[in-house]
Design a protein around this motif. Structure first.
Motif, short mmCIF file in Angstrom:
data_model
loop_
_atom_site.label_atom_id
_atom_site.label_comp_id
_atom_site.label_asym_id
_atom_site.label_seq_id
_atom_site.Cartn_x
_atom_site.Cartn_y
_atom_site.Cartn_z
N GLU A 107 106.12 -1.01 -58.91
CA GLU A 107 106.05 -2.45 -58.66
C GLU A 107 104.86 -2.79 -57.76
O GLU A 107 104.16 -3.78 -57.99
CB GLU A 107 107.36 -2.94 -58.02
N VAL A 108 104.61 -1.97 -56.76
CA VAL A 108 103.47 -2.17 -55.86
C VAL A 108 102.17 -2.14 -56.66
O VAL A 108 101.32 -3.03 -56.53
CB VAL A 108 103.45 -1.09 -54.75
N LEU A 109 102.01 -1.12 -57.52
CA LEU A 109 100.79 -1.00 -58.32
C LEU A 109 100.60 -2.23 -59.21
O LEU A 109 99.51 -2.82 -59.25
CB LEU A 109 100.84 0.26 -59.18
N GLU A 110 101.64 -2.62 -59.91
CA GLU A 110 101.53 -3.76 -60.83
C GLU A 110 101.23 -5.06 -60.09
O GLU A 110 100.43 -5.87 -60.57
CB GLU A 110 102.79 -3.86 -61.68
N LYS A 111 101.82 -5.25 -58.92
CA LYS A 111 101.52 -6.45 -58.13
C LYS A 111 100.07 -6.46 -57.65
O LYS A 111 99.42 -7.50 -57.64
CB LYS A 111 102.47 -6.56 -56.94
N ASP B 4 107.89 6.48 -59.15
CA ASP B 4 108.76 5.35 -59.52
C ASP B 4 108.80 4.26 -58.46
O ASP B 4 108.72 3.08 -58.78
CB ASP B 4 110.19 5.84 -59.80
N GLU B 5 108.92 4.65 -57.21
CA GLU B 5 109.05 3.66 -56.13
C GLU B 5 107.78 2.87 -55.87
O GLU B 5 107.79 1.88 -55.16
CB GLU B 5 109.54 4.33 -54.83
N GLN B 6 106.65 3.29 -56.46
CA GLN B 6 105.38 2.60 -56.26
C GLN B 6 104.94 1.77 -57.48
O GLN B 6 103.94 1.09 -57.43
CB GLN B 6 104.28 3.62 -55.93
N ASP C 203 105.02 9.62 -65.49
CA ASP C 203 104.78 8.71 -64.37
C ASP C 203 103.31 8.29 -64.35
O ASP C 203 102.77 7.89 -63.33
CB ASP C 203 105.18 9.35 -63.04
N THR C 204 102.67 8.36 -65.52
CA THR C 204 101.24 8.09 -65.63
C THR C 204 100.95 6.71 -66.20
O THR C 204 101.38 6.38 -67.31
CB THR C 204 100.57 9.15 -66.53
#
Length: 108
Positions: free
Chosen positions: A17-21, A13-15, A49-50
């Motif tokens: 936004e990082v992945l999408e950016k 979950d915490e990653q 979470d996939t």
């Protein structure tokens, strides 16, 4: 017919936004590759979470050329001297498919 490659990414979950950016920042990098046909980043809605990274290619050779060229360069830390980024995904699996049937919306 085309081939489809789906990269299955486990993203905490915490990653997300990082992945999408990171995917937003790479916009346009695959689109100019020879044999590239389609890209989609699919965000999970519930119960997993996939993420799925869907790409479609003219053939396996076009995909492999992209893997050995632009994709490999993009995943080596952004060039010489650039700081290495921690992966946003905690796991990755590549699924491969051949397109045997397809349909588009009817016109008119």
């Amino acid at each position: 017919m085309s081939i489809v490659k789906i990269n299955v990414l486990t993203v905490p979950d915490e990653q997300r936004e990082v992945l999408e950016k990171r995917f937003s920042a790479r916009a346009g990098s695959v689109e100019s590759s020879d044999g590239f046909e389609w890209f989609e980043l699919l965000r999970p809605v519930e119960g997993t979470d996939t993420y799925l990274v869907y790409t479609r290619w003219r053939d396996e050779a076009a995909f492999q050329a992209w893997m050995e060229g632009p994709m490999k360069a993009a995943h080596q830390g952004g060039g010489e001297g650039a700081p290495k980024q921690k992966p946003a995904a905690s796991g990755s699996t590549l699924w491969s498919f051949e397109v045997v049937q397809q349909a588009a919306p009817k016109q008119g």
